[in-house]
Scaffold this motif. Structure first.
Motif, PDB file in Angstrom:
ATOM      1  N   ILE A  31       0.842  -1.192   0.000  1.00  0.00           N
ATOM      2  CA  ILE A  31       0.000   0.000   0.000  1.00  0.00           C
ATOM      3  C   ILE A  31       0.883   1.248   0.000  1.00  0.00           C
ATOM      4  O   ILE A  31       1.799   1.372   0.816  1.00  0.00           O
ATOM      5  CB  ILE A  31      -0.937   0.027   1.227  1.00  0.00           C
ATOM      6  CG1 ILE A  31      -1.802  -1.235   1.285  1.00  0.00           C
ATOM      7  CG2 ILE A  31      -1.787   1.290   1.239  1.00  0.00           C
ATOM      8  CD1 ILE A  31      -2.767  -1.405   0.133  1.00  0.00           C
ATOM      9  N   VAL A  32       0.574   2.155  -0.924  1.00  0.00           N
ATOM     10  CA  VAL A  32       1.290   3.419  -1.038  1.00  0.00           C
ATOM     11  C   VAL A  32       0.250   4.525  -1.146  1.00  0.00           C
ATOM     12  O   VAL A  32      -0.780   4.348  -1.799  1.00  0.00           O
ATOM     13  CB  VAL A  32       2.197   3.433  -2.294  1.00  0.00           C
ATOM     14  CG1 VAL A  32       2.842   4.784  -2.507  1.00  0.00           C
ATOM     15  CG2 VAL A  32       3.242   2.339  -2.214  1.00  0.00           C
ATOM     16  N   THR A  33       0.515   5.643  -0.496  1.00  0.00           N
ATOM     17  CA  THR A  33      -0.357   6.808  -0.639  1.00  0.00           C
ATOM     18  C   THR A  33       0.440   7.919  -1.304  1.00  0.00           C
ATOM     19  O   THR A  33       1.646   8.040  -1.100  1.00  0.00           O
ATOM     20  CB  THR A  33      -0.896   7.301   0.719  1.00  0.00           C
ATOM     21  OG1 THR A  33       0.193   7.640   1.569  1.00  0.00           O
ATOM     22  CG2 THR A  33      -1.765   6.238   1.376  1.00  0.00           C
ATOM     23  N   GLY A  83      -4.298   9.890  -2.972  1.00  0.00           N
ATOM     24  CA  GLY A  83      -4.658   8.698  -3.719  1.00  0.00           C
ATOM     25  C   GLY A  83      -4.057   7.526  -2.972  1.00  0.00           C
ATOM     26  O   GLY A  83      -2.990   7.649  -2.363  1.00  0.00           O
ATOM     27  N   ILE A  84      -4.720   6.384  -2.985  1.00  0.00           N
ATOM     28  CA  ILE A  84      -4.196   5.210  -2.291  1.00  0.00           C
ATOM     29  C   ILE A  84      -4.095   4.058  -3.298  1.00  0.00           C
ATOM     30  O   ILE A  84      -5.028   3.804  -4.070  1.00  0.00           O
ATOM     31  CB  ILE A  84      -5.035   4.854  -1.038  1.00  0.00           C
ATOM     32  CG1 ILE A  84      -4.388   3.724  -0.252  1.00  0.00           C
ATOM     33  CG2 ILE A  84      -6.479   4.603  -1.365  1.00  0.00           C
ATOM     34  CD1 ILE A  84      -4.922   3.572   1.171  1.00  0.00           C
ATOM     35  N   TYR A  85      -2.929   3.402  -3.307  1.00  0.00           N
ATOM     36  CA  TYR A  85      -2.576   2.391  -4.289  1.00  0.00           C
ATOM     37  C   TYR A  85      -2.281   1.061  -3.602  1.00  0.00           C
ATOM     38  O   TYR A  85      -1.754   1.043  -2.493  1.00  0.00           O
ATOM     39  CB  TYR A  85      -1.295   2.800  -5.033  1.00  0.00           C
ATOM     40  CG  TYR A  85      -1.390   4.086  -5.803  1.00  0.00           C
ATOM     41  CD1 TYR A  85      -1.446   4.078  -7.195  1.00  0.00           C
ATOM     42  CD2 TYR A  85      -1.399   5.317  -5.158  1.00  0.00           C
ATOM     43  CE1 TYR A  85      -1.511   5.256  -7.915  1.00  0.00           C
ATOM     44  CE2 TYR A  85      -1.468   6.505  -5.871  1.00  0.00           C
ATOM     45  CZ  TYR A  85      -1.526   6.458  -7.252  1.00  0.00           C
ATOM     46  OH  TYR A  85      -1.597   7.643  -7.960  1.00  0.00           O
ATOM     47  N   CYS A  86      -2.570  -0.017  -4.310  1.00  0.00           N
ATOM     48  CA  CYS A  86      -2.185  -1.358  -3.863  1.00  0.00           C
ATOM     49  C   CYS A  86      -1.452  -2.031  -5.020  1.00  0.00           C
ATOM     50  O   CYS A  86      -2.028  -2.166  -6.115  1.00  0.00           O
ATOM     51  CB  CYS A  86      -3.414  -2.169  -3.470  1.00  0.00           C
ATOM     52  SG  CYS A  86      -3.008  -3.840  -2.912  1.00  0.00           S
ATOM     53  N   ASP A  87      -0.213  -2.406  -4.783  1.00  0.00           N
ATOM     54  CA  ASP A  87       0.596  -3.061  -5.808  1.00  0.00           C
ATOM     55  C   ASP A  87       0.580  -2.284  -7.130  1.00  0.00           C
ATOM     56  O   ASP A  87       0.481  -2.859  -8.212  1.00  0.00           O
ATOM     57  CB  ASP A  87       0.149  -4.511  -6.016  1.00  0.00           C
ATOM     58  CG  ASP A  87       0.342  -5.356  -4.767  1.00  0.00           C
ATOM     59  OD1 ASP A  87       1.277  -5.074  -3.985  1.00  0.00           O
ATOM     60  OD2 ASP A  87      -0.440  -6.308  -4.567  1.00  0.00           O
ATOM     61  N   GLY A  88       0.650  -0.972  -7.037  1.00  0.00           N
ATOM     62  CA  GLY A  88       0.747  -0.115  -8.218  1.00  0.00           C
ATOM     63  C   GLY A  88      -0.566   0.339  -8.821  1.00  0.00           C
ATOM     64  O   GLY A  88      -0.571   1.162  -9.733  1.00  0.00           O
ATOM     65  N   LYS A  89      -1.696  -0.182  -8.344  1.00  0.00           N
ATOM     66  CA  LYS A  89      -3.003   0.223  -8.869  1.00  0.00           C
ATOM     67  C   LYS A  89      -3.661   1.195  -7.898  1.00  0.00           C
ATOM     68  O   LYS A  89      -3.759   0.910  -6.707  1.00  0.00           O
ATOM     69  CB  LYS A  89      -3.940  -0.976  -9.019  1.00  0.00           C
ATOM     70  CG  LYS A  89      -3.616  -1.892 -10.144  1.00  0.00           C
ATOM     71  CD  LYS A  89      -4.689  -2.969 -10.229  1.00  0.00           C
ATOM     72  CE  LYS A  89      -4.381  -3.973 -11.305  1.00  0.00           C
ATOM     73  NZ  LYS A  89      -5.419  -5.015 -11.378  1.00  0.00           N
TER      74      LYS A  89
END
Length: 105
Positions: A21-23, A31-37
């Motif tokens: 998870i990356v924000t 925006g919040i991402y999981c595995d690049g999505k």
């Protein structure tokens, strides 16, 4: 009103069972991402997840709201304290979303 960094970190931690998870800060919120999505937005200390049929099937309550004025409706997620629920919801949502487009260099 922008989201508080502590809330953003909490949401990222709660969703971490779904993958990496990356924000990213976007337009004053995140925006919040999981595995690049990108699967959702964190706006005004609220979590919004992109609507998919797979995600809808897992929702405890379907509450559609725009994350900001002029936006399309997303799933508004009120219950952000159940880690397993969020991880399952994020995982199902991301499986239904298309792969991110490759950036041209």
């Amino acid at each position: 009103m922008a989201s508080q960094e502590d809330f953003v970190k909490y949401i990222a931690d709660q969703c971490s069972g779904a993958g990496e998870i990356v924000t990213r800060k976007m337009f004053g919120d995140y925006g919040i991402y999981c595995d690049g999505k990108i699967f959702g937005l964190i706006c005004d200390d609220c979590l919004f997840i992109k609507p998919t049929d797979a995600g809808k099937a897992l929702l405890r309550e379907v509450d559609m709201r725009p994350p900001y004025q002029g936006a399309k409706d997303y799933f508004f997620i009120a219950d952000v304290d159940d880690r397993d629920y969020l991880a399952a919801l994020v995982s199902a949502t991301c499986k239904s979303l298309p792969e991110p487009k490759k950036r041209k260099r």
